[in-house]
Each structure stands twice: as structure tokens, then as C-alpha cells.
Design an enzyme around this catalytic site. Structure first.
Site, PDB file in Angstrom:
ATOM      1  N   SER A 128       0.881  -1.171   0.000  1.00 53.75           N
ATOM      2  CA  SER A 128       0.000   0.000   0.000  1.00 53.75           C
ATOM      3  C   SER A 128       0.916   1.219   0.000  1.00 53.75           C
ATOM      4  O   SER A 128       2.110   1.108   0.316  1.00 53.75           O
ATOM      5  CB  SER A 128      -0.860  -0.027   1.263  1.00 53.75           C
ATOM      6  OG  SER A 128      -1.434   1.243   1.528  1.00 53.75           O
ATOM      7  N   TYR A 141      -2.947  -1.329  10.137  1.00 59.75           N
ATOM      8  CA  TYR A 141      -2.848  -1.566   8.688  1.00 59.75           C
ATOM      9  C   TYR A 141      -1.480  -1.132   8.161  1.00 59.75           C
ATOM     10  O   TYR A 141      -0.811  -1.874   7.436  1.00 59.75           O
ATOM     11  CB  TYR A 141      -3.969  -0.795   7.995  1.00 59.75           C
ATOM     12  CG  TYR A 141      -4.073  -1.034   6.507  1.00 59.75           C
ATOM     13  CD1 TYR A 141      -4.585  -2.225   6.013  1.00 59.75           C
ATOM     14  CD2 TYR A 141      -3.668  -0.069   5.599  1.00 59.75           C
ATOM     15  CE1 TYR A 141      -4.687  -2.449   4.655  1.00 59.75           C
ATOM     16  CE2 TYR A 141      -3.765  -0.276   4.229  1.00 59.75           C
ATOM     17  CZ  TYR A 141      -4.286  -1.468   3.764  1.00 59.75           C
ATOM     18  OH  TYR A 141      -4.393  -1.692   2.415  1.00 59.75           O
TER      19      TYR A 141
HETATM   20  P1  NAD Z   1     -11.497  -6.368  -0.863  1.00 61.10           P
HETATM   21  O1  NAD Z   1     -12.073  -6.290   0.515  1.00 61.10           O
HETATM   22  O2  NAD Z   1     -12.359  -6.072  -2.028  1.00 61.10           O
HETATM   23  O3  NAD Z   1     -10.774  -7.774  -1.081  1.00 61.10           O
HETATM   24  C1  NAD Z   1     -10.039  -8.394  -0.062  1.00 61.10           C
HETATM   25  C2  NAD Z   1     -10.335  -9.875  -0.096  1.00 61.10           C
HETATM   26  O4  NAD Z   1      -9.549 -10.510   0.916  1.00 61.10           O
HETATM   27  C3  NAD Z   1     -11.810 -10.185   0.208  1.00 61.10           C
HETATM   28  O5  NAD Z   1     -12.391 -10.974  -0.822  1.00 61.10           O
HETATM   29  C4  NAD Z   1     -11.751 -10.916   1.516  1.00 61.10           C
HETATM   30  O6  NAD Z   1     -12.760 -11.901   1.683  1.00 61.10           O
HETATM   31  C5  NAD Z   1     -10.354 -11.528   1.473  1.00 61.10           C
HETATM   32  N1  NAD Z   1      -9.894 -11.901   2.812  1.00 61.10           N
HETATM   33  C6  NAD Z   1      -9.910 -11.135   3.918  1.00 61.10           C
HETATM   34  N2  NAD Z   1      -9.496 -11.849   4.972  1.00 61.10           N
HETATM   35  C7  NAD Z   1      -9.212 -13.083   4.528  1.00 61.10           C
HETATM   36  C8  NAD Z   1      -8.768 -14.266   5.154  1.00 61.10           C
HETATM   37  N3  NAD Z   1      -8.519 -14.320   6.483  1.00 61.10           N
HETATM   38  N4  NAD Z   1      -8.575 -15.359   4.396  1.00 61.10           N
HETATM   39  C9  NAD Z   1      -8.829 -15.335   3.080  1.00 61.10           C
HETATM   40  N5  NAD Z   1      -9.268 -14.239   2.418  1.00 61.10           N
HETATM   41  C10 NAD Z   1      -9.463 -13.129   3.151  1.00 61.10           C
HETATM   42  O7  NAD Z   1     -10.284  -5.338  -0.804  1.00 61.10           O
HETATM   43  P2  NAD Z   1      -9.259  -4.856  -1.967  1.00 61.10           P
HETATM   44  O8  NAD Z   1      -9.309  -3.393  -1.962  1.00 61.10           O
HETATM   45  O9  NAD Z   1      -9.436  -5.611  -3.218  1.00 61.10           O
HETATM   46  O10 NAD Z   1      -7.869  -5.273  -1.261  1.00 61.10           O
HETATM   47  C11 NAD Z   1      -6.987  -6.231  -1.850  1.00 61.10           C
HETATM   48  C12 NAD Z   1      -5.587  -5.945  -1.325  1.00 61.10           C
HETATM   49  O11 NAD Z   1      -5.187  -4.640  -1.758  1.00 61.10           O
HETATM   50  C13 NAD Z   1      -5.494  -5.934   0.200  1.00 61.10           C
HETATM   51  O12 NAD Z   1      -4.282  -6.525   0.608  1.00 61.10           O
HETATM   52  C14 NAD Z   1      -5.489  -4.454   0.529  1.00 61.10           C
HETATM   53  O13 NAD Z   1      -4.873  -4.176   1.748  1.00 61.10           O
HETATM   54  C15 NAD Z   1      -4.719  -3.906  -0.658  1.00 61.10           C
HETATM   55  N6  NAD Z   1      -4.900  -2.475  -0.889  1.00 61.10           N
HETATM   56  C16 NAD Z   1      -6.126  -1.962  -1.198  1.00 61.10           C
HETATM   57  C17 NAD Z   1      -6.258  -0.593  -1.395  1.00 61.10           C
HETATM   58  C18 NAD Z   1      -7.576   0.047  -1.739  1.00 61.10           C
HETATM   59  O14 NAD Z   1      -7.640   1.301  -1.763  1.00 61.10           O
HETATM   60  N7  NAD Z   1      -8.624  -0.701  -2.029  1.00 61.10           N
HETATM   61  C19 NAD Z   1      -5.147   0.244  -1.276  1.00 61.10           C
HETATM   62  C20 NAD Z   1      -3.914  -0.311  -0.951  1.00 61.10           C
HETATM   63  C21 NAD Z   1      -3.793  -1.682  -0.763  1.00 61.10           C
END
Ligand code: NAD
Length: 238
Positions: A128, A141
Site C-alpha cells: 500500500s 494496517y
Molecule cells: P477487498 O475487501 O475487495 O478484497 C479483499 C479480499 O480478501 C476479500 O475478498 C476478503 O474476503 C479476502 N480476505 C480477507 N481476509 C481473509 C482471510 N482471512 N482469508 C482469506 N481471504 C481473506 O479489498 P481490496 O481493496 O481488493 O484489497 C486487496 C488488497 O489490496 C489488500 O491486501 C489491501 O490491503 C490492498 N490495498 C487496497 C487498497 C484500496 O484502496 N482498495 C489500497 C492499498 C492496498
């Protein structure tokens, strides 16, 4: 899009039930890779809470049984929520570390013998912009995402001699189910992030997936140990 550039590759993508992970799985498949998907929920090949001690070992075994091998891992599963430091409970802090860091460590550890044997393995972690900076209410986080970047750099150092690259994509504010509630409930938060990025918009999951696909490809063969902001330029203003 470079159709077929990942032909022959066999990948695990976690967090593939939603958001960025789902987009990564679709993009790798569109580029010709076999993809084995995992999540705690959703329409994926392997359903498990990846914080369970043996879940990642079972995931790697199931992926190899299905695909006949493994050369690429993209752990996208993650959680995030705003919690002020005061009153931050131990259990939630630990949960964030378990999902965002410990499960990534376990998946990479279990995959390592297969990536080494392949000779051109790929690990792309999802950090991130908070892998580099901090933010209010994000102490757990940000700690987990700083750690993932550091973990990735050390993996790159250790596995490079075996032809394995390890890189960390660092998304900015991406419009996914993780962030949608905050953007919907606080329009000023959306406006802030849109304005912070010189490209003047939130990212979409596909913006991240396209970069992950590049890093998994032969085109990125000499890129390793690197954290790459994919944030519309937002961090130039930090
Ligand atoms: P999202 O919530 O849409 O997807 C995350 C997925 O992880 C979900 O489907 C959830 O069920 C799964 N998950 C959570 N805990 C779990 C567990 N214990 N076991 C198995 N699966 C699990 O979120 P996203 O935005 O697509 O995030 C994906 C990645 O990108 C994450 O690592 C997040 O930290 C990172 N990220 C997102 C953003 C943003 O702005 N959306 C920014 C920086 C980093």
C-alpha cells in the site's frame, strides 16, 4: 493487454473473491496463465480463512494437484478499517497482522520450493502507499503493510539466486469493496483522494491488476526487491 504473455504460468491468487484479487485473477487468466484462486468467501477454487495455521500449505497442495505445478504467487487477501490508537483492541491489531502479513509469509514459504524449482518464479505482494507512509487511524494496517514491503525485499534477496523475483505493488486509493463504504459515507474523503492524485481520480482494481500482470511476466525479469506505487501519482504530494 498482451494476450498469451503468461502462457504456461501457474499462479495462486488470494483475496480473489473481491476487488483487486478478483481483477488480478482475471487479468492473469486473460494473459494465458492457469490461475488457482483462494479467499475466505466468494466464487473461488479454495475457500479458507488463510490465517489458519495449515491453510496456506493446504492451498499450495490443492493448487499443485489442480495445475500440476506452481511458479507464481500473488497474495491479495487483506483487511483494513479505521481504528484510533486509543482504545485499539489487541485482537483487531493481531488480526490485521495475521491476515495482511503472517498469511502472506506462510503462503510464500509454502510456495518457495516450487518457485525455486521452476527457475523463473514470481512473487508479487500487495502493499500500500501506507507501506511507505502512515495515516491517522491506520496504525495496524500501516504496520502490516510496511512489514509486507520489508518481507518482500528480504525474499527477493534470498530467492534471487534461484531466478525468483519478489516485488511489492503499493496501491493508492482504489475503489473496491474495501474502500467503498468510506468513500460512500464520507464524500469529502473521496474528493480528497481524487484531488491528491495528479491523475485526478480514484484507482480501479484493473489499474492494479495490469501492473501485477506485467510483474509476473518475462518483461519484468530484472525487476526485484522493488516497491512500486500505483497511485495516480498521489504520493508525489506527500
Ligand atoms: P477487498 O475487501 O475487495 O478484497 C479483499 C479480499 O480478501 C476479500 O475478498 C476478503 O474476503 C479476502 N480476505 C480477507 N481476509 C481473509 C482471510 N482471512 N482469508 C482469506 N481471504 C481473506 O479489498 P481490496 O481493496 O481488493 O484489497 C486487496 C488488497 O489490496 C489488500 O491486501 C489491501 O490491503 C490492498 N490495498 C487496497 C487498497 C484500496 O484502496 N482498495 C489500497 C492499498 C492496498
Amino acid at each position: 493487454m498482451s494476450a498469451g504473455r503468461l502462457a504456461g504460468r501457474r499462479a495462486i491468487v488470494t483475496g480473489a473473491g473481491s476487488g483487486i484479487g478478483a481483477a488480478v485473477a482475471a487479468r492473469l487468466a486473460a494473459d494465458g496463465a492457469q490461475v488457482f484462486t483462494a479467499d475466505i468467501q466468494g466464487e473461488v477454487d479454495f475457500i479458507a480463512d488463510l490465517t489458519e495455521a495449515d491453510a496456506n500449505a493446504r492451498l499450495v497442495a490443492a493448487a499443485i494437484e489442480r495445475m500440476g505445478g506452481l511458479d507464481t504467487v500473488v497474495p491479495c487477501a487483506g483487511i483494513s478499517a479505521f481504528h484510533p490508537l486509543e482504545g485499539h483492541d489487541d485482537a483487531y491489531f493481531q488480526r490485521v497482522l495475521d491476515v495482511n502479513l503472517v498469511a502472506v509469509f506462510r503462503l510464500v514459504r509454502e510456495a518457495t520450493p516450487h518457485l525455486k524449482a521452476h527457475g523463473a518464479g514470481r512473487i508479487v505482494t500487495i502493499g500500500s502507499t501506507t507501506s511507505t507512509y502512515g495515516d491517522e487511524g491506520l496504525c495496524a494496517y500501516s504496520a502490516s503493510k510496511h512489514a509486507v514491503l520489508g518481507f518482500t525485499k528480504s525474499v527477493a534477496a534470498e530467492l534471487g539466486p534461484f531466478g525468483v523475483t519478489a516485488t511489492c505493488v503499493q496501491p493508492g486509493a482504489i475503489d473496491t469493496p474495501m474502500t467503498a463504504p468510506a468513500f460512500d459515507q464520507m464524500p469529502e474523503y473521496r474528493t480528497f483522494w481524487e484531488g491528491k492524485a495528479p491523475l485526478r481520480r480514484l484507482g480501479q482494481a484493473g489499474d492494479i491488476a495490469d501492473v501485477v500482470a506485467f510483474l509476473c511476466s518475462e518483461d519484468a525479469r530484472f525487476v526485484s526487491g522493488h516497491g512500486l506505487w500505483v497511485d495516480g501519482g498521489a504520493m508525489v504530494r506527500h
